[in-house]
Design an enzyme around this catalytic site. Structure first.
Site, short mmCIF file in Angstrom:
data_model
loop_
_atom_site.label_atom_id
_atom_site.label_comp_id
_atom_site.label_asym_id
_atom_site.label_seq_id
_atom_site.Cartn_x
_atom_site.Cartn_y
_atom_site.Cartn_z
N GLU A 42 0.86 -1.19 0.00
CA GLU A 42 0.00 0.00 0.00
C GLU A 42 0.89 1.24 0.00
O GLU A 42 2.09 1.14 0.27
CB GLU A 42 -0.91 -0.01 1.24
CG GLU A 42 -1.84 -1.21 1.24
CD GLU A 42 -2.87 -1.19 2.36
OE1 GLU A 42 -2.85 -0.25 3.20
OE2 GLU A 42 -3.71 -2.11 2.37
N ASP A 78 7.62 -16.43 0.17
CA ASP A 78 8.73 -17.39 0.24
C ASP A 78 9.00 -17.97 -1.15
O ASP A 78 10.14 -18.05 -1.60
CB ASP A 78 8.40 -18.54 1.20
CG ASP A 78 8.54 -18.15 2.67
OD1 ASP A 78 9.12 -17.08 2.96
OD2 ASP A 78 8.07 -18.93 3.53
N ARG A 118 10.20 -15.36 -3.74
CA ARG A 118 11.61 -14.96 -3.62
C ARG A 118 12.52 -15.87 -4.44
O ARG A 118 13.55 -15.44 -4.93
CB ARG A 118 11.99 -14.90 -2.13
CG ARG A 118 11.36 -13.68 -1.49
CD ARG A 118 11.33 -13.64 0.02
NE ARG A 118 10.52 -12.48 0.41
CZ ARG A 118 10.05 -12.25 1.63
NH1 ARG A 118 10.30 -13.09 2.60
NH2 ARG A 118 9.33 -11.17 1.88
N GLN A 144 30.66 -1.39 -16.73
CA GLN A 144 31.99 -0.76 -16.71
C GLN A 144 32.84 -1.27 -17.88
O GLN A 144 33.54 -0.50 -18.54
CB GLN A 144 32.68 -1.08 -15.37
CG GLN A 144 33.98 -0.35 -15.13
CD GLN A 144 33.78 1.14 -14.86
OE1 GLN A 144 32.65 1.59 -14.65
NE2 GLN A 144 34.84 1.91 -14.92
N GLY A 190 32.14 3.79 -22.46
CA GLY A 190 31.17 4.82 -22.87
C GLY A 190 30.00 4.24 -23.66
O GLY A 190 28.86 4.74 -23.54
N GLU A 216 9.35 -7.93 -3.63
CA GLU A 216 9.16 -9.23 -2.94
C GLU A 216 10.07 -9.35 -1.70
O GLU A 216 10.53 -10.43 -1.36
CB GLU A 216 9.31 -10.39 -3.92
CG GLU A 216 8.34 -10.22 -5.09
CD GLU A 216 7.71 -11.47 -5.63
OE1 GLU A 216 7.87 -12.53 -5.02
OE2 GLU A 216 7.03 -11.35 -6.66
N GLY A 217 10.28 -8.21 -1.06
CA GLY A 217 11.07 -8.16 0.17
C GLY A 217 12.45 -7.60 -0.12
O GLY A 217 13.22 -8.18 -0.88
N1 CAA Z 1 5.47 -18.78 6.27
C1 CAA Z 1 4.29 -18.95 6.92
N2 CAA Z 1 3.85 -18.10 7.87
C2 CAA Z 1 4.66 -17.08 8.19
C3 CAA Z 1 5.91 -16.85 7.56
C4 CAA Z 1 6.31 -17.76 6.56
N3 CAA Z 1 7.45 -17.61 5.91
N4 CAA Z 1 6.48 -15.75 8.09
C5 CAA Z 1 5.63 -15.29 9.03
N5 CAA Z 1 4.54 -16.10 9.09
C6 CAA Z 1 3.39 -15.97 9.99
C7 CAA Z 1 3.85 -16.04 11.42
O1 CAA Z 1 3.94 -17.37 11.86
C8 CAA Z 1 2.75 -15.27 12.12
O2 CAA Z 1 1.63 -16.14 12.20
P1 CAA Z 1 0.65 -16.16 13.49
O3 CAA Z 1 -0.34 -15.09 13.21
O4 CAA Z 1 0.04 -17.51 13.47
O5 CAA Z 1 1.47 -15.88 14.70
C9 CAA Z 1 2.39 -14.17 11.12
O6 CAA Z 1 2.80 -14.67 9.84
C10 CAA Z 1 3.09 -12.87 11.41
O7 CAA Z 1 4.47 -13.09 11.34
P2 CAA Z 1 5.55 -12.11 11.99
O8 CAA Z 1 5.18 -11.82 13.41
O9 CAA Z 1 6.89 -12.70 11.72
O10 CAA Z 1 5.31 -10.78 11.16
P3 CAA Z 1 6.18 -9.45 11.08
O11 CAA Z 1 5.27 -8.30 11.15
O12 CAA Z 1 7.32 -9.50 12.03
O13 CAA Z 1 6.67 -9.46 9.55
C11 CAA Z 1 8.18 -9.84 7.73
C12 CAA Z 1 7.50 -10.39 8.99
C13 CAA Z 1 9.10 -10.94 7.33
C14 CAA Z 1 8.95 -8.59 7.98
C15 CAA Z 1 7.09 -9.60 6.67
O14 CAA Z 1 6.27 -8.49 6.98
C16 CAA Z 1 7.65 -9.40 5.28
O15 CAA Z 1 8.05 -10.35 4.62
N6 CAA Z 1 7.67 -8.13 4.82
C17 CAA Z 1 8.03 -7.85 3.45
C18 CAA Z 1 6.83 -7.79 2.57
C19 CAA Z 1 7.19 -7.96 1.13
O16 CAA Z 1 8.02 -8.79 0.77
N7 CAA Z 1 6.52 -7.20 0.30
C20 CAA Z 1 6.70 -7.34 -1.11
C21 CAA Z 1 5.45 -6.99 -1.80
S1 CAA Z 1 4.99 -7.97 -3.08
C22 CAA Z 1 5.82 -7.52 -4.47
O17 CAA Z 1 6.80 -6.87 -4.47
C23 CAA Z 1 5.14 -8.14 -5.63
C24 CAA Z 1 5.37 -7.77 -7.02
O18 CAA Z 1 4.45 -7.33 -7.64
C25 CAA Z 1 6.62 -8.13 -7.74
#
Ligand code: CAA
Length: 379
Positions: free
Chosen positions: A127, A239, A242, A335, A339, A362-363
């Site tokens: 967002e 996951d 990535r 590089q 040019g 994607e992170g």
């Molecule tokens: N697999 C399954 N579940 C998972 C998980 C995983 N890899 N990682 C976290 N979870 C679950 C946790 O178990 C937890 O579940 P519960 O509610 O049951 O407890 C829940 O998710 C929350 O997890 P966290 O407490 O670890 O969450 P967090 O707020 O600390 O965030 C983070 C974790 C890794 C930072 C995550 O927010 C993240 O990956 N952020 C990056 C987002 C991103 O990659 N955005 C890219 C956008 S898409 C894009 O770019 C697409 C495009 O068009 C090319």
């Protein structure tokens, strides 16, 4: 780890390579310069099975697995990174619907994604005010007697203008990850409008827009998975995603290295080809080594996912390393071109620009480090 590819994996790689060389590479620069979204090419890719490489055959995929998908992504990305990102997100959306959808939802959307009836699929998590901190999203979904009403804005949505279905995350409960649900939002949903295209630095042959929801009405059966359990779906998708971006970076870096080798053989300086200068040889050797390391990390993550084993840490390591290395490789290759590399006469300037976003979407690299460190240090 077994490094040999199966006959099927080799076949998928060869199919992608032939298509990329014949159909994508010749006009990749033109499509990028003229911002042409390759609808017809995407349909041809679907016909070859490239929109459902890791999707079961009964849903129109080829069921060839994650390693085959990664190899295909490398080949498509080598020729046209813009087309590759569209392919990556569509494959990801199809896989996630198969994993979390009801049989009806799978039947409704997946064959259309894999066959090209939908030009693409989209993944709407980000967002305007939250990207990395994904649990802070503000889009809301309010339950009604017969469905849901969505309000909010999603930003930087790949293929948003062309997508038949957008997996969209919205808040159905309180703050934090447990208040988030996922929805399968059809591309023609009333109340959803598509914002103008972003003016990006690279990947101009891909489509990136915002999606604006103003009292957008969704049927009850569009909820993907359980209410309040949407956030883990996003994490599972990312996951796998990535591995896709890591493969994309490898393809771009391979193209850059190939271009640098060709240029170094041709260009004469100080009475001999660039390739005979040690400074250039060392750059090329470093690039080739980093590229191989990237492939090994990526195929390891792909193999673990394919075997149904945990792969979150390995996917983050692959993405972190491959995308950072690909940017270094592109910089060296740039590089070496001197040019001429700075002109549009050579593809290297496009590769440098296309590669840049791979450490972000994607992170970001910082998010990958956070994920990896948690495995070692805990939360
Ligand atoms: N697999 C399954 N579940 C998972 C998980 C995983 N890899 N990682 C976290 N979870 C679950 C946790 O178990 C937890 O579940 P519960 O509610 O049951 O407890 C829940 O998710 C929350 O997890 P966290 O407490 O670890 O969450 P967090 O707020 O600390 O965030 C983070 C974790 C890794 C930072 C995550 O927010 C993240 O990956 N952020 C990056 C987002 C991103 O990659 N955005 C890219 C956008 S898409 C894009 O770019 C697409 C495009 O068009 C090319």
């Amino acid at each position: 780890m077994d490094f040999d590819l199966s006959e099927e994996q080799k076949l998928i790689r060869q199919t992608a390579r032939d298509f990329a060389t014949r159909e994508l590479e010749p006009d990749a620069g033109k499509r990028e310069r003229e911002h042409i979204f390759p609808k017809d090419l995407l349909k041809k890719m679907a016909d070859l099975g490239l929109m459902g490489v890791n999707v079961e055959e009964k849903w129109g995929g080829v069921g060839a697995g994650v390693v085959a998908y990664s190899l295909a992504m490398m080949e498509i990305s080598r020729a046209c990174a813009s087309t590759a990102v569209t392919m990556a997100v569509t494959n990801m959306v199809a896989e996630i619907i198969c994993k979390f959808g009801t049989p009806e939802q799978i039947q409704e959307h997946v064959p259309k994604l894999t066959s090209g009836e939908y030009i693409a699929g989209a993944f709407a998590l980000t967002e305007p005010s939250c990207g990395s901190d994904a649990t802070a999203l503000k889009t809301t979904a309010k339950k009604t007697a017969d469905g849901w009403i969505l309000n909010g804005t999603k930003q930087f949505i790949t293929s948003g203008s062309y997508s038949g279905v957008n997996i969209t995350w919205a808040r159905t409960g309180g703050p934090g990850s447990k208040g988030i649900s996922a929805f399968l939002v059809p591309g023609d949903t009333p109340g959803m409008t598509i914002g103008p295209e972003e003016h990006k630095m690279g990947l101009m042959g891909s489509n990136t827009v915002s999606l604006i929801f103003e009292d957008a009405r969704l049927a009850a059966d569009t909820l993907l998975g359980e209410e309040g359990r949407g956030f883990p779906i996003a994490m599972v998708a990312l996951d796998g995603g990535r591995i896709g971006v890591s493969s994309q970076a490898i393809g771009i870096a391979q193209a850059a290295l190939d271009a640098a080798v060709e240029y170094a053989r041709e260009r004469q300086t100080f009475g001999k080809p660039l390739a005979e200068h040690q400074a250039i040889q060392w750059m090329i050797a470093d690039c080739a080594t980093e590229l191989d390391a990237s492939k090994l990390l990526t195929l390891r993550a792909a193999r673990l996912k394919e075997q149904g084993r945990p792969f979150t840490r390995e996917a983050s390591m692959a993405k972190l390393y491959s995308t950072e290395a690909a940017n270094r490789i592109c910089a060296h290759a740039f590089q070496i071109h001197g040019g001429y590399g700075y002109t549009k006469d050579y593809p290297i300037e496009r590769l440098v620009r296309d590669c840049r976003v791979t450490t972000i979407y994607e992170g970001t690299s910082e998010i990958q480090r956070m994920v990896i460190a948690r495995f070692l240090l805990g939360d």
